[in-house]
Design a protein around this motif. Structure first.
Motif, PDB file in Angstrom:
ATOM      1  N   LEU A   1       0.799  -1.221   0.000  1.00 59.71           N
ATOM      2  CA  LEU A   1       0.000   0.000   0.000  1.00 59.71           C
ATOM      3  C   LEU A   1       0.832   1.272   0.000  1.00 59.71           C
ATOM      4  CD1 LEU A   1      -2.680  -1.104   2.621  1.00 59.71           C
ATOM      5  CD2 LEU A   1      -2.957  -1.005   0.149  1.00 59.71           C
ATOM      6  N   VAL A   2       2.147   1.150   0.057  1.00 56.39           N
ATOM      7  CA  VAL A   2       3.003   2.336   0.089  1.00 56.39           C
ATOM      8  C   VAL A   2       3.953   2.312  -1.105  1.00 56.39           C
ATOM      9  CG1 VAL A   2       2.887   2.522   2.600  1.00 56.39           C
ATOM     10  CG2 VAL A   2       4.738   1.223   1.551  1.00 56.39           C
ATOM     11  N   PRO A   3       4.409   3.482  -1.576  1.00 55.93           N
ATOM     12  CA  PRO A   3       5.336   3.525  -2.714  1.00 55.93           C
ATOM     13  C   PRO A   3       6.637   2.802  -2.400  1.00 55.93           C
ATOM     14  CG  PRO A   3       4.424   5.703  -2.230  1.00 55.93           C
ATOM     15  CD  PRO A   3       4.039   4.816  -1.091  1.00 55.93           C
ATOM     16  N   PHE A   4       7.357   2.402  -3.443  1.00 59.00           N
ATOM     17  CA  PHE A   4       8.580   1.625  -3.242  1.00 59.00           C
ATOM     18  C   PHE A   4       9.577   2.386  -2.380  1.00 59.00           C
ATOM     19  CE2 PHE A   4      12.884   0.345  -4.268  1.00 59.00           C
ATOM     20  CZ  PHE A   4      12.818  -1.028  -4.120  1.00 59.00           C
ATOM     21  N   GLU A   5       9.704   3.683  -2.585  1.00 59.01           N
ATOM     22  CA  GLU A   5      10.697   4.450  -1.837  1.00 59.01           C
ATOM     23  C   GLU A   5      10.400   4.513  -0.344  1.00 59.01           C
ATOM     24  OE1 GLU A   5       7.943   7.320  -4.107  1.00 59.01           O
ATOM     25  OE2 GLU A   5       9.070   5.472  -4.510  1.00 59.01           O
ATOM     26  N   ASN A   6       9.185   4.132   0.055  1.00 57.42           N
ATOM     27  CA  ASN A   6       8.824   4.119   1.473  1.00 57.42           C
ATOM     28  C   ASN A   6       8.790   2.711   2.067  1.00 57.42           C
ATOM     29  OD1 ASN A   6       7.051   6.540   0.136  1.00 57.42           O
ATOM     30  ND2 ASN A   6       7.835   7.122   2.138  1.00 57.42           N
ATOM     31  N   ARG A   7       9.250   1.706   1.304  1.00 59.49           N
ATOM     32  CA  ARG A   7       9.165   0.321   1.762  1.00 59.49           C
ATOM     33  C   ARG A   7      10.449  -0.193   2.422  1.00 59.49           C
ATOM     34  NH1 ARG A   7       6.335  -2.732  -3.453  1.00 59.49           N
ATOM     35  NH2 ARG A   7       4.404  -1.493  -3.491  1.00 59.49           N
ATOM     36  N   THR A   8      11.526   0.553   2.338  1.00 62.28           N
ATOM     37  CA  THR A   8      12.815   0.036   2.786  1.00 62.28           C
ATOM     38  C   THR A   8      12.779  -0.431   4.231  1.00 62.28           C
ATOM     39  OG1 THR A   8      13.944   1.495   1.233  1.00 62.28           O
ATOM     40  CG2 THR A   8      15.256   0.558   3.017  1.00 62.28           C
ATOM     41  N   LYS A   9      12.312   0.417   5.122  1.00 61.93           N
ATOM     42  CA  LYS A   9      12.274   0.071   6.538  1.00 61.93           C
ATOM     43  C   LYS A   9      11.382  -1.142   6.773  1.00 61.93           C
ATOM     44  CE  LYS A   9      11.379   1.999  11.135  1.00 61.93           C
ATOM     45  NZ  LYS A   9      10.934   3.212  11.898  1.00 61.93           N
ATOM     46  N   MET A  10      10.240  -1.198   6.077  1.00 59.97           N
ATOM     47  CA  MET A  10       9.315  -2.312   6.247  1.00 59.97           C
ATOM     48  C   MET A  10       9.944  -3.615   5.745  1.00 59.97           C
ATOM     49  SD  MET A  10       5.887  -0.338   4.866  1.00 59.97           S
ATOM     50  CE  MET A  10       4.722  -1.554   5.438  1.00 59.97           C
ATOM     51  N   ALA A  11      10.663  -3.536   4.615  1.00 62.04           N
ATOM     52  CA  ALA A  11      11.289  -4.733   4.043  1.00 62.04           C
ATOM     53  C   ALA A  11      12.404  -5.255   4.940  1.00 62.04           C
ATOM     54  CB  ALA A  11      11.826  -4.421   2.646  1.00 62.04           C
ATOM     55  N   VAL A  12      13.209  -4.345   5.497  1.00 57.81           N
ATOM     56  CA  VAL A  12      14.315  -4.749   6.369  1.00 57.81           C
ATOM     57  C   VAL A  12      13.777  -5.360   7.660  1.00 57.81           C
ATOM     58  CG1 VAL A  12      16.259  -3.905   7.720  1.00 57.81           C
ATOM     59  CG2 VAL A  12      15.918  -3.085   5.387  1.00 57.81           C
ATOM     60  N   THR A  13      12.762  -4.747   8.242  1.00 59.35           N
ATOM     61  CA  THR A  13      12.156  -5.283   9.466  1.00 59.35           C
ATOM     62  C   THR A  13      11.560  -6.660   9.214  1.00 59.35           C
ATOM     63  OG1 THR A  13      11.636  -3.038  10.224  1.00 59.35           O
ATOM     64  CG2 THR A  13      10.452  -4.849  11.269  1.00 59.35           C
TER      65      THR A  13
END
Length: 324
Positions: free
Chosen positions: A133-145
């Motif tokens: 639901l969020v743009p790719f540039e805002n996914r980094t923290k979510m992906a790492v977690t």
């Protein structure tokens, strides 16, 4: 796909200039080209060919036709560039795996030069469902977690994004004895609204079992094998562009979104293995453009491993009871 929208007409005025002033000599415009819109393909056109004069309804409304002075036909075909990247992408998810298999790295293209901040070679990281639901540039923290929770490695640098304006998520929702269901969600991350969009999914084994779609109009195509065609219902067939969040300074942008559930019956598809891949499409098209698909399906390994361990436990239980 809609015959009522398969024709268009325009008028242009052409003037003769010296020295070509002979009114009896007519030459049509050449070098025709049709350029697709945001996601539509390009067309390569041939030379005009003289044909019988076309007829049009009388502009005054009289019940008669008016013949053109001369008519030409130009044939244009879709060009297929094998090097061209996709313009849309698909992610897979399921009820039997918490992770989402996202669109491939650079699915819709990346810079030809090696990126300093991201890798064009690393595969995309698995994601939690809410990351869609969020743009790719805002996914980094979510992906790492998420990678930390699932004990997955995180490359450095991180993989680049998919760079696709439209992404589609196919989620296998249920699987029971007589049938199964899936959910398809369309996301528009671009700046262009899509009115009257359509999606076609090719399902090698599941298509004959198609039963119903709930929020979209859908049907199984007789002329195209194993293909299900779907559109938004009348008045709702509009995939809006990306918009700012409620607080533009803090919140990420919000994609345009359309979603529907689709149901299948297993009676027409005996032996289908939904969780092993048969429940996912082999090809997906958005507005005629073929989308990039993930290279793998969501893993059902945990579920299979659990079933195997449970079976072994049940087999050993009587033996343990006999030795007591």
């Amino acid at each position: 796909m809609d015959p009522s929208k398969s024709k268009s007409r325009f008028q242009m005025q052409v003037y003769k200039m010296p020295p070509n002033l002979n009114r009896s000599e007519l030459a049509p415009p050449r070098n025709w080209k049709i350029s697709g819109a945001e996601l539509n393909p390009e067309y390569q056109c041939g030379n005009p060919v003289r044909v019988s004069p076309s007829e049009s309804p009388d502009p005054t409304g009289l019940p008669s036709n008016t013949s053109a002075i001369a008519s030409w036909q130009i044939v244009c075909n879709i060009t297929r560039d094998t090097t061209r990247k996709s313009k849309c992408c698909v992610s897979f998810s399921s009820f039997f795996n918490e992770s989402v298999v996202p669109c491939q790295t650079c699915a819709c293209g990346c810079s030809a030069k090696p990126e300093r901040t991201c890798s064009v070679a690393e595969p995309a990281l698995l994601l939690p469902p809410e990351a869609l639901l969020v743009p790719f540039e805002n996914r980094t923290k979510m992906a790492v977690t998420w990678a930390d929770r699932k004990h997955l490695s995180v490359p450095n640098p991180m993989p680049c994004g998919d760079n696709c304006g439209v992404s589609i998520n196919w989620h296998v929702s249920t699987d029971y004895r007589r049938g199964w269901t899936a959910r398809i969600t369309l996301f528009n991350w671009g700046e262009t609204d899509f009115a009257d969009w359509f999606v076609a999914v090719e399902m090698d084994k599941a298509a004959p079992g198609f039963e119903k779609m709930y929020s979209f109009n859908a049907s199984s195509l007789d002329s195209v094998k194993n293909t299900i065609f779907m559109q938004g219902k009348e008045g709702l067939n509009f995939l809006v562009a990306e918009a700012n969040g409620s607080n533009p300074r803090k919140d990420p942008k919000v994609p345009g979104k359309q979603q529907s559930v689709i149901s299948f019956r297993k009676k027409a598809t005996p032996g289908i293995k939904v969780v092993d891949g048969d429940g996912f499409p082999s090809k997906v098209f958005f507005n005629g453009e073929e989308c990039s698909l993930p290279l793998v399906y969501p893993s059902s390994g945990f579920r299979n491993e659990f079933s195997f361990v449970s079976m072994m436990f049940l087999m050993l239980l009587p033996i343990i009871w006999m030795w007591q």
